[in-house]
Scaffold this motif. Structure first.
Motif, short mmCIF file in Angstrom:
data_model
loop_
_atom_site.label_atom_id
_atom_site.label_comp_id
_atom_site.label_asym_id
_atom_site.label_seq_id
_atom_site.Cartn_x
_atom_site.Cartn_y
_atom_site.Cartn_z
N PHE A 86 -23.19 -4.98 6.63
CA PHE A 86 -22.13 -5.42 4.96
C PHE A 86 -21.28 -4.65 5.25
N ALA A 87 -21.28 -3.16 4.84
CA ALA A 87 -19.99 -2.05 4.92
C ALA A 87 -19.00 -2.43 5.94
N ALA A 88 -19.37 -2.71 7.26
CA ALA A 88 -18.04 -3.25 8.16
C ALA A 88 -18.24 -4.06 8.02
N MET A 119 -17.44 -5.99 5.15
CA MET A 119 -16.82 -6.11 4.39
C MET A 119 -15.72 -5.55 4.22
N THR A 120 -15.51 -4.31 5.34
CA THR A 120 -14.50 -3.97 5.74
C THR A 120 -13.32 -4.45 6.10
N PHE A 132 -12.36 -8.28 4.56
CA PHE A 132 -11.70 -7.96 3.47
C PHE A 132 -10.67 -8.82 2.98
N VAL A 142 -12.99 -12.59 2.46
CA VAL A 142 -14.55 -12.38 1.39
C VAL A 142 -14.37 -12.42 0.50
N MET A 143 -12.70 -11.53 0.07
CA MET A 143 -11.82 -11.82 -1.13
C MET A 143 -11.70 -13.56 -2.02
N ILE A 183 -12.72 -15.21 -4.80
CA ILE A 183 -12.23 -16.49 -5.82
C ILE A 183 -12.23 -17.31 -6.09
N TYR A 187 -7.77 -4.99 9.93
CA TYR A 187 -7.82 -6.63 8.68
C TYR A 187 -7.50 -8.04 9.09
N LEU A 237 -9.91 -2.29 -9.90
CA LEU A 237 -10.31 -3.45 -10.39
C LEU A 237 -12.33 -3.48 -10.39
N GLU A 277 -18.07 -7.07 -4.62
CA GLU A 277 -16.66 -5.77 -4.76
C GLU A 277 -17.56 -4.37 -4.49
N GLY A 310 -19.31 -3.83 -2.03
CA GLY A 310 -19.29 -3.62 -0.41
C GLY A 310 -17.64 -3.87 -0.40
N LEU A 311 -16.91 -4.44 -0.58
CA LEU A 311 -15.59 -4.76 -0.79
C LEU A 311 -14.36 -3.19 -1.11
N LEU A 312 -15.13 -2.85 -1.67
CA LEU A 312 -14.41 -1.99 -2.48
C LEU A 312 -14.85 -0.10 -2.49
N PRO A 345 -17.31 0.54 0.40
CA PRO A 345 -18.09 0.65 1.57
C PRO A 345 -19.16 1.49 1.95
N THR A 365 -12.72 1.75 0.08
CA THR A 365 -12.46 1.64 1.45
C THR A 365 -11.16 1.90 1.82
N PRO A 366 -11.12 1.58 3.52
CA PRO A 366 -9.59 2.07 3.58
C PRO A 366 -8.41 0.78 4.21
N MET A 367 -9.22 0.04 2.90
CA MET A 367 -7.85 -1.32 3.24
C MET A 367 -7.27 -1.11 2.05
N PRO A 368 -5.51 -1.23 2.35
CA PRO A 368 -4.64 -1.12 1.28
C PRO A 368 -4.06 -1.25 0.96
N ILE A 376 -4.30 -2.80 -2.07
CA ILE A 376 -5.83 -2.75 -3.30
C ILE A 376 -5.07 -3.86 -4.18
N PRO A 426 -5.72 -7.92 -4.83
CA PRO A 426 -6.38 -8.22 -5.25
C PRO A 426 -6.66 -7.93 -7.31
N ALA A 479 -4.69 -10.36 -9.04
CA ALA A 479 -5.55 -11.62 -8.41
C ALA A 479 -6.07 -11.98 -9.69
#
Lengths: 332, 439
Positions: free
Chosen positions: A76-78, A80-81, A84, A87-88, A92, A155, B10, B75, B77-79, B81, B395-398, B400, B403, B406
């Protein structure tokens, strides 16, 4: 063994989500695509058909997510990363679809308002299933790499490939076909509408063929391990059974045996998802995250199985009651 | 602003939005069932009309609550993880149970809303009871997951990994009881006062309306019974937080220095640099008395904890005072209503009371939002108290911010539409209702 049991229950939730929630999204697509002199009546039929059940149908997705993060937290963690962005976008879509639908139904003032909600509802009904297909496709591409429980491929890996995008298109077609087939039964007292959705079911079913072809062709390059999986001993049997269901659905739609068509369509969707998961097994995210490697400790899995079984005892009779009440059709 | 702060914002915004619908999703079905129950017993048509109107409101609120709740489950998991990878197996249990409770709620809300003509009145009412009960259970389960983040239990931490996982012990963690009690009661308080305020508003225009009079009675009864219990459960919660999370309690009370006979500070501006709270109203020995029952007892201050383990004291203290103030304001209105009811057996024709009820309307939700700020900001810098830092879970995602913007836009639009639609429901009711002929 326990991880496999949980994986099967995850697959079952996904199949049930596709069969029920997916069809509701398909209904939304037909709402946007409603044309001709009976467009308003088509929309009304769709709205009536899904209003009492869409919220319950939607919970299959929540259940699948919960089983995923409880049973396979690393997966799940992998997921969702790495995924991202899609999924976002899917989430929405879920918010837009659900709220637009309820706003339309409860907007008591006639006129422009309801129509605007209808458009939002229809467009969101395309957004969500498309990205659901893309997400599932991306997990099979082998482009998402995970090392030491960290995603190393960024990503954008996987989901922007032709294969994943084709999977998105396939999900759209599948849900549209499913919805149109179900709607022939919901329209059984309105022959013209029944005919409209019979044509739509046949049309979308036929369109699904070439899309499936593209998925298959792009899989060779785009998802080699999945493609390899489809060369296993069971693959011809499964493919045969799926084709049989597809042909059966067409025949039944052609000869107006709509109840038979629904059974065949359900069989078709079930077999497609089952076949996909068999070909994907043992990977969750090909190739680094497997059912075994991502599994939670046994203590959690054991309790999860017990909870799922106990939940099913409450859930299944309730669902049966819901569908009998609104889809049984004896009373009106 | 950093991506980490955007991720926190968020999450906070998504929770703050969802909690309103979650609380109404617990409170509204009870009101709807009470009204329909009153109709079954008395056969007064006004109660049937009332239960239908409340059911329409519930339908809109439930749908928005369902989709915004879905956002949160993704979220997580998204934010976060890093959090879900570790905590998933431990708190998955309450989430699965919540899944089933929510499933039951979704099934029976469909039955209730669309099955009125397909079921006997009693069965229909029972479907509503199932909605109300499963809504409460959803709330209970999901709050135990939050309680675990505040008082983690049911595992042994070995070299940074969670071993010997016991999901049941995790669910029954020491914070579960008081958090669950406080949140479920909060839902009844907030829904009760908000609904009462709407009907009080219309009664001020139209004091003879039977519809709004009955509605006010039911909603205010729910609010007035729950609020004293809520104040008591708040006391229970504060003591528990003092025991389980002394740093959070110290931040709530802006209590910097460990001391015997600690004063209770009301309001004021906490100053981390000087470790004092300026302009506060001081009640000598008050904090010691409230926490330990003795005015001379010792209360641990923030100075006992490393500076890096402090939550934002200004926010936590301010939110805590706002919550408590709202609570006591509602208690006052409830007491006054009770007094008037006891003296006159009527509330609908008492203009100043009606005005007070209208003013108290939003306070329940103010208290809920402020209370969650206390719980969540007060837990910082930890996502799992004393186990995992929030910054290590993100998350390492840049990017943010994208969203975040949004969802902010999306939720502002949703809020606007929901308010417009609910308002229209009420206005229609007002137009269609004269005292003698409820539609």
């Amino acid at each position: 063994m326990l991880p496999q049991v949980v994986a099967v229950s995850l697959l079952l939730s996904l199949i049930l989500y596709a069969l029920m929630g997916g069809a509701d999204f398909g209904g939304g697509m037909w709402d946007l695509l409603a044309v001709g002199p009976r467009a308003a009546r088509q929309r009304e039929l769709i709205s009536k058909a899904i209003a009492p059940i869409w919220e319950a149908n939607h919970v299959w997705l929540i259940l699948a997510v919960v089983v995923l993060f409880t049973g396979f937290p690393a997966g799940f963690a992998a997921m969702m990363t790495a995924l991202f962005i899609p999924v976002m976008l899917m989430v929405i879509g879920i918010v837009l679809r659900g709220s637009a639908f309820i706003f339309r139904n409860y907007d008591s003032r006639a006129g422009a308002g309801p129509h605007r909600w209808g458009t939002a509802f229809g467009m969101a009904s395309f957004l969500t299933p498309f990205f659901q297909g893309v997400i599932l496709g991306a997990m099979a591409t082998g482009r998402i790499r995970v090392a030491d429980s960290h995603v190393t491929t960024g990503y954008l890996a996987g989901w922007l490939t032709p294969f994943a995008l084709a999977c998105g298109a396939f999900a759209l077609g599948l849900f549209a076909f499913l919805a149109a087939t179900y709607l022939t039964l919901d329209a059984k007292e309105q022959p013209e509408l029944q005919d409209d959705f019979r044509r739509r079911a046949i049309g979308s079913g036929l369109a699904l063929g070439p899309v499936a072809g593209v998925v298959f062709l792009t899989a060779r390059q785009g998802a080699p391990l999945l493609f390899q999986g489809l060369t296993n001993w069971w693959a011809p049997w499964l493919l045969g059974a799926t084709s049989l269901c597809a042909v059966g659905a067409f025949g039944a739609l052609w000869w107006r045996r709509f109840a038979v068509a629904r059974v065949a369509a359900v069989g078709q969707v079930t077999l497609i998802l089952a076949g996909w998961s068999l070909a994907q097994y043992p990977n969750l995210i090909t190739p680094d995250v497997t059912v075994a490697s991502a599994a939670a400790p046994d203590a959690t899995l054991r309790l999860l199985v017990v909870a799922l079984a106990a939940g099913a005892v409450i859930l299944l009779p309730s669902l049966f009651f819901l569908f009998r009440l609104f889809k049984g059709g004896e009373r009106r | 602003m950093s991506d980490f702060l955007f991720a926190r914002s968020l999450m906070a915004m998504s929770l703050a939005f969802h909690i309103v619908f979650a609380a109404l999703g617990i409170g509204m079905p009870l009101l709807m069932v009470l009204a329909e129950g009153a109709w079954l017993r008395t056969r007064q048509p006004v109660y049937l009309e009332l239960s239908q109107r409340w059911a329409n409101g519930t339908a809109i609120l439930f749908a928005v609550g369902a989709v915004t709740g879905t956002v949160l489950s993704f979220e997580l998991g998204l934010l976060w993880p890093g959090f879900m990878a570790q905590a998933g197996p431990i708190i998955g249990m309450p989430f699965s149970l919540e899944g089933f409770a929510f499933f039951t709620e979704a099934i029976f809300i469909g039955v209730y809303l669309y099955g009125r003509n397909r079921l006997s009145p009693l069965l229909h009412w029972l479907a509503g009871v199932v909605v109300a009960v499963s809504g409460i259970f959803s709330g209970i389960f999901v709050v135990t997951a939050n309680a675990w983040m505040n008082a983690p239990a049911g595992f042994i931490l070995l070299d940074g990994r969670f071993t010997a996982i016991d999901p049941i012990a995790a669910m029954l963690n020491p914070a579960s009881l008081h958090e669950v009690l406080h949140m479920i009661l909060a839902s009844f308080v907030a829904t009760g006062f908000a609904v009462a305020a709407v009907h009080a508003f219309f009664l001020r225009r139209n004091p003879t309306s039977l519809f709004h009079g009955r509605a006010l009675g039911l909603a205010l009864a729910m609010a007035c019974i729950s609020i004293p219990l809520q104040i008591a459960s708040g006391d229970l919660s504060a003591r528990a937080v003092g025991r389980l999370q002394p740093a959070k309690l110290a931040a709530m009370e802006a209590h910097y220095r460990t001391q015997a006979g600690a004063p209770l500070l009301l309001g004021g501006i906490p100053n981390d640099a000087t470790r004092t709270t300026d302009y506060a109203l001081r009640i000598p020995g008050g904090l010691s008395l409230l926490l330990n029952g003795r005015p001379d007892s010792t209360v641990i201050g923030l100075e006992e904890f490393p500076r890096s383990d402090w939550p934002n004291v200004r926010i936590v203290h301010g939110a805590f005072d706002l919550m408590v103030l709202s609570g006591f304001a509602m208690l006052t209105v409830a007491g006054w209503s009770g007094w008037i009811w006891w003296r006159r057996r009527r509330l609908a024709d008492h203009p100043s009371l009606l005005r007070a009820v209208v003013i108290a309307g939003p306070l329940g939700f103010v208290a809920i939002e402020a209370g969650w700020v206390v719980t969540e900001v007060g837990r910082q810098p930890w996502i799992i108290y004393n186990v995992m830092r929030t910054a290590d879970a993100v998350t390492p995602m840049p990017g943010i911010a994208v969203p975040f913007v949004a969802f902010t836009v999306l939720y502002v639009v949703l809020a606007f539409v929901v308010v417009t639609l609910l308002r229209r429901q009420f206005l229609e009711t007002d137009a269609s209702n004269t005292p003698s002929s409820p539609a």
